[in-house]
Design a protein around this motif. Structure first.
Motif, PDB file in Angstrom:
ATOM      1  N   LEU A  67      27.022 -59.871  -6.425  1.00  0.00           N
ATOM      2  CA  LEU A  67      27.794 -60.714  -7.341  1.00  0.00           C
ATOM      3  C   LEU A  67      28.131 -62.049  -6.693  1.00  0.00           C
ATOM      4  O   LEU A  67      28.003 -63.106  -7.329  1.00  0.00           O
ATOM      5  CB  LEU A  67      29.072 -59.993  -7.778  1.00  0.00           C
ATOM      6  N   ASP A  68      28.541 -62.026  -5.436  1.00  0.00           N
ATOM      7  CA  ASP A  68      28.836 -63.267  -4.727  1.00  0.00           C
ATOM      8  C   ASP A  68      27.585 -64.138  -4.630  1.00  0.00           C
ATOM      9  O   ASP A  68      27.639 -65.363  -4.801  1.00  0.00           O
ATOM     10  CB  ASP A  68      29.387 -62.983  -3.316  1.00  0.00           C
TER      11      ASP A  68
ATOM     12  N   LEU B 265      24.657 -69.833  -9.050  1.00  0.00           N
ATOM     13  CA  LEU B 265      25.030 -70.508 -10.286  1.00  0.00           C
ATOM     14  C   LEU B 265      26.007 -71.660 -10.034  1.00  0.00           C
ATOM     15  O   LEU B 265      26.343 -72.386 -10.946  1.00  0.00           O
ATOM     16  CB  LEU B 265      25.651 -69.525 -11.282  1.00  0.00           C
ATOM     17  N   GLY B 266      26.474 -71.774  -8.796  1.00  0.00           N
ATOM     18  CA  GLY B 266      27.415 -72.829  -8.453  1.00  0.00           C
ATOM     19  C   GLY B 266      28.841 -72.551  -8.895  1.00  0.00           C
ATOM     20  O   GLY B 266      29.648 -73.452  -9.042  1.00  0.00           O
ATOM     21  N   LEU B 267      29.141 -71.298  -9.148  1.00  0.00           N
ATOM     22  CA  LEU B 267      30.485 -70.930  -9.597  1.00  0.00           C
ATOM     23  C   LEU B 267      31.438 -70.669  -8.448  1.00  0.00           C
ATOM     24  O   LEU B 267      32.638 -70.642  -8.626  1.00  0.00           O
ATOM     25  CB  LEU B 267      30.427 -69.679 -10.483  1.00  0.00           C
ATOM     26  N   LYS B 268      30.898 -70.501  -7.277  1.00  0.00           N
ATOM     27  CA  LYS B 268      31.740 -70.163  -6.140  1.00  0.00           C
ATOM     28  C   LYS B 268      31.462 -71.147  -5.022  1.00  0.00           C
ATOM     29  O   LYS B 268      30.320 -71.325  -4.619  1.00  0.00           O
ATOM     30  CB  LYS B 268      31.456 -68.734  -5.667  1.00  0.00           C
TER      31      LYS B 268
END
Length: 96
Positions: free
Chosen positions: A84-85, A91-94
């Motif tokens: 998930l990480d 996706l550039g979400l984290k």
């Protein structure tokens, strides 16, 4: 020896009434049939000492089995969190 109704036996051993009836019919459980109010009622005959001894014997193996299953599930959760990480990062979400 004590008597217990099918329903009560099923509740105390956390099994269905159907499974209890199957055990009685197969001879796995000792039982007796009594006529009450014109109906045949089946009672399970059991011994407290025998039941406790059987439960005590199976407890350690069940606990060991449960412990192994919990460890396997924890490992699976760790793997899924890593995946998930990785997906979040791709996706550039984290930030990180």
């Amino acid at each position: 020896m004590q008597r217990m109704s099918l329903k009560k036996y099923a509740q105390t051993h956390k099994i269905s009434i159907f499974q209890t009836i199957k055990k009685v019919r197969s001879g796995e459980l000792k039982s007796e049939t009594v006529q009450e109010n014109g109906k045949e009622v089946v009672y399970i005959l059991y011994d407290d000492e025998n039941t406790k001894a059987k439960n005590d014997d199976t407890k350690p193996s069940n606990e060991a089995s449960l412990h192994k299953r919990v460890e396997a599930l924890e490992e699976e959760v760790r793997i899924l969190r890593r995946e998930l990480d990785g997906l979040k990062m791709s996706l550039g979400l984290k930030g990180g």
